[in-house]
Scaffold this motif. Sequence first.
Motif, PDB file in Angstrom:
ATOM      1  N   ALA A 212      -5.205   6.407 -20.697  1.00 55.52           N
ATOM      2  CA  ALA A 212      -5.388   7.355 -19.855  1.00 55.52           C
ATOM      3  C   ALA A 212      -4.640   8.486 -19.005  1.00 55.52           C
ATOM      4  N   PRO A 213      -4.974   9.548 -18.789  1.00 53.49           N
ATOM      5  CA  PRO A 213      -4.290   9.764 -17.380  1.00 53.49           C
ATOM      6  C   PRO A 213      -5.127  10.641 -16.565  1.00 53.49           C
ATOM      7  N   HIS A 214      -5.468  10.504 -15.488  1.00 51.79           N
ATOM      8  CA  HIS A 214      -5.912  10.865 -14.504  1.00 51.79           C
ATOM      9  C   HIS A 214      -6.639  11.938 -14.538  1.00 51.79           C
ATOM     10  N   PRO A 215      -8.353  12.458 -14.343  1.00 55.19           N
ATOM     11  CA  PRO A 215      -8.094  13.524 -14.283  1.00 55.19           C
ATOM     12  C   PRO A 215      -8.022  14.627 -13.697  1.00 55.19           C
ATOM     13  N   GLY A 216      -7.335  14.038 -12.490  1.00 57.52           N
ATOM     14  CA  GLY A 216      -6.996  15.218 -11.716  1.00 57.52           C
ATOM     15  C   GLY A 216      -5.825  15.875 -12.411  1.00 57.52           C
ATOM     16  N   THR A 217      -4.885  15.184 -12.944  1.00 61.71           N
ATOM     17  CA  THR A 217      -3.952  15.998 -13.555  1.00 61.71           C
ATOM     18  C   THR A 217      -3.949  16.615 -13.811  1.00 61.71           C
ATOM     19  N   SER A 218      -4.799  17.225 -15.013  1.00 59.44           N
ATOM     20  CA  SER A 218      -5.914  18.553 -16.069  1.00 59.44           C
ATOM     21  C   SER A 218      -4.783  19.227 -14.928  1.00 59.44           C
ATOM     22  N   LYS A 224     -13.741  17.133  -6.957  1.00 60.88           N
ATOM     23  CA  LYS A 224     -13.458  16.298  -6.695  1.00 60.88           C
ATOM     24  C   LYS A 224     -12.177  14.530  -7.131  1.00 60.88           C
ATOM     25  N   ASP A 225     -12.802  15.312  -8.630  1.00 56.04           N
ATOM     26  CA  ASP A 225     -11.429  14.347  -9.605  1.00 56.04           C
ATOM     27  C   ASP A 225     -10.014  15.003  -8.482  1.00 56.04           C
ATOM     28  N   HIS A 226     -10.047  15.868  -8.004  1.00 57.31           N
ATOM     29  CA  HIS A 226      -8.472  16.396  -7.546  1.00 57.31           C
ATOM     30  C   HIS A 226      -8.553  16.352  -6.265  1.00 57.31           C
ATOM     31  N   GLN A 227      -9.243  15.996  -5.410  1.00 54.51           N
ATOM     32  CA  GLN A 227      -8.984  15.384  -4.160  1.00 54.51           C
ATOM     33  C   GLN A 227      -9.003  13.481  -4.792  1.00 54.51           C
ATOM     34  N   LEU A 232      -4.847   8.977  -4.053  1.00 55.84           N
ATOM     35  CA  LEU A 232      -4.055   8.277  -4.626  1.00 55.84           C
ATOM     36  C   LEU A 232      -2.545   8.668  -4.072  1.00 55.84           C
ATOM     37  N   VAL A 233      -2.354   9.732  -4.155  1.00 50.52           N
ATOM     38  CA  VAL A 233      -0.666  10.051  -4.113  1.00 50.52           C
ATOM     39  C   VAL A 233      -0.565  10.149  -2.849  1.00 50.52           C
ATOM     40  N   LYS A 234      -1.314  10.572  -1.558  1.00 51.16           N
ATOM     41  CA  LYS A 234      -1.231   9.657  -0.676  1.00 51.16           C
ATOM     42  C   LYS A 234      -0.864   8.296  -0.233  1.00 51.16           C
ATOM     43  N   GLU A 235      -2.134   7.514  -0.555  1.00 50.99           N
ATOM     44  CA  GLU A 235      -1.502   6.075  -0.271  1.00 50.99           C
ATOM     45  C   GLU A 235      -0.738   5.914  -0.591  1.00 50.99           C
ATOM     46  N   ARG A 236       0.219   5.967  -1.562  1.00 46.06           N
ATOM     47  CA  ARG A 236       1.322   5.174  -2.327  1.00 46.06           C
ATOM     48  C   ARG A 236       2.371   5.833  -2.043  1.00 46.06           C
ATOM     49  N   GLU A 237       2.606   7.451  -0.781  1.00 41.45           N
ATOM     50  CA  GLU A 237       4.071   7.562   0.240  1.00 41.45           C
ATOM     51  C   GLU A 237       3.736   6.763   1.299  1.00 41.45           C
ATOM     52  N   LEU A 238       2.599   6.977   1.582  1.00 41.65           N
ATOM     53  CA  LEU A 238       2.242   6.036   3.198  1.00 41.65           C
ATOM     54  C   LEU A 238       2.794   4.587   3.535  1.00 41.65           C
ATOM     55  N   ASN A 239       2.354   4.154   1.542  1.00 43.96           N
ATOM     56  CA  ASN A 239       3.187   2.479   1.840  1.00 43.96           C
ATOM     57  C   ASN A 239       4.378   2.435   0.788  1.00 43.96           C
ATOM     58  N   ILE A 240       5.424   3.349   1.178  1.00 47.05           N
ATOM     59  CA  ILE A 240       6.620   3.377   0.562  1.00 47.05           C
ATOM     60  C   ILE A 240       7.547   4.214   1.752  1.00 47.05           C
ATOM     61  N   ILE A 241       7.109   5.125   2.542  1.00 46.59           N
ATOM     62  CA  ILE A 241       7.172   4.825   3.885  1.00 46.59           C
ATOM     63  C   ILE A 241       7.452   3.774   5.023  1.00 46.59           C
ATOM     64  N   LYS A 242       5.845   3.096   4.753  1.00 48.67           N
ATOM     65  CA  LYS A 242       5.289   1.695   5.748  1.00 48.67           C
ATOM     66  C   LYS A 242       7.012   0.309   5.157  1.00 48.67           C
ATOM     67  N   GLN A 243       7.109   0.741   4.168  1.00 47.91           N
ATOM     68  CA  GLN A 243       8.589  -0.788   3.464  1.00 47.91           C
ATOM     69  C   GLN A 243       9.228  -0.324   4.215  1.00 47.91           C
ATOM     70  N   GLU A 244      10.265   1.161   4.035  1.00 43.39           N
ATOM     71  CA  GLU A 244      11.057   1.481   4.940  1.00 43.39           C
ATOM     72  C   GLU A 244      11.480   1.063   6.007  1.00 43.39           C
ATOM     73  N   GLU A 245      10.086   1.010   6.216  1.00 48.05           N
ATOM     74  CA  GLU A 245      10.151   1.425   7.808  1.00 48.05           C
ATOM     75  C   GLU A 245      10.318   0.064   8.237  1.00 48.05           C
ATOM     76  N   HIS A 246      10.074  -0.615   7.824  1.00 50.16           N
ATOM     77  CA  HIS A 246       9.509  -2.299   7.915  1.00 50.16           C
ATOM     78  C   HIS A 246      11.233  -3.237   7.606  1.00 50.16           C
ATOM     79  N   LEU A 247      11.470  -2.816   6.724  1.00 50.14           N
ATOM     80  CA  LEU A 247      13.731  -2.727   6.244  1.00 50.14           C
ATOM     81  C   LEU A 247      13.946  -2.158   7.545  1.00 50.14           C
TER      82      LEU A 247
END
Length: 453
Positions: A212-218, A224-227, A232-247
């Motif tokens: 089932a897709p996320h209700p915010g993608t409707s 509430k769902d959109h926020q 979720l998208v912000k957390e994922r992007e921050l993790n990617i940036i953090k990993q790149e900085e570490h490397l």
Amino acid sequence: MTMVKKRLSKKTKGSWRKIEHEDVENFLEDQRLEERMGKVSEKTNDELFVVDTEPTKKKKKKIGLTLREKRKKLLESTPKCFASLLNESKVPDPIAKRNRVRTKEERKHFIAKSLEQANEVKGIVKKKVLTSLADRARSLETAEAKRKANKQKVFDKDIWEMSTPAEQRTEFQNEWFDKNVAIHNIVNTGTPVVSVPSSAFHKRSNLKAVQAPHPGTSYNPTLKDHQALLELVKERELNIIKQEEHLNRVTTEMFKKVSADERDTFKLKELRAGLDDDEDHDEKASDDEYIAVNPPVEVKRKDKKARRKQKTQRELQLALQKKKQLKKQTADLHRLKKLTAEIKVMENELKEQRAKKKEREEKKREEPHRLSKHAFEEEEIDINLPEEIAGNLRNVKPQGSLLSDRYKSMQKRNIIATSKDLGLRKRREVKRYVRNSHKEEVPQPVKSKKKRK
């Protein structure tokens, strides 16, 4: 007197015998008679002796049998080819009850019997009629069974659910003979002999085929769902940036920036390492004397006093160690309550570690496996910004692709191997030449000759 040596041929069996064969044959004959007739000691007098009541008549000596009498005698006697089949022994048959041969009446078909009872025909029915009647009876029985099965049929089974491995497997298996023998005999009968891999009988992943897709993608989500989707998208992007900085920190920033001149000097220094030391050593050493690189080791023998001191020191050290151990034991007895509390804490920590390990293992089962050289990369979440979904619904741009979603889902569930999108490949420009045979002759302009004055 001269001795003549008797020469015997070794080709015949008789010449090899070392005993009298006549005695042996007589003995064997007696044994065979005992087998056929039984032992004499076990027989009764009535069986052994017969009382003569009539006087014996002297038979007239016949000159010989005629040809007709010989033929009659031959007809009465058993042929030589069947002589070996005759049972001459007195041993009883181990199988008490033999299959009895059926009579002609018993061998008649059941349909023929029924027809005879109805007085329609007498005697034997034709084979064509018998086969047709049997086929008709069989077809009627199958039709009746099919009708009953259709009446009682209840669809309580999910046809999409995977059946048992025994039902799915079409490979021929038998314990009595080899697989190659089965294939050799079944290859022309039309029976399919298919070997199915064992991986086909278990699910490759515990994930569902359609998640089932996320209700915010409707296209018309709640605030509430959109926020929540944005978070979720912000957390994922921050993790990617953090990993790149570490490397970047553990690779590029670990090394200092060096100029070209400094790099060359370091390289020369590294290459010349050991050469300067050898030169200094050669200058110090003369041609006559030998000087070792390491100084020689002197072995000094210990005297009795030193050995006694060493022994006393060792004894003192052992006594001190025992004393410390006893002191620790008494201290542990006093702090038993504290030790039990520490053990409980350790056990709780171990339980937590085991629970976390179990969670990690369960989570790892759901993660995609490495089926190719490329690791699985999750697709980016389709998101619409607040200004993009505001206003009229007709102006909302559709996000994502159904085809790419299904493709990624199959990769995630380990059905197909992960691959990389190569994009549009640039093809080299092919140089083309015209053959000499296909070249067209271009007429050259004729030069005008100028007259000299």
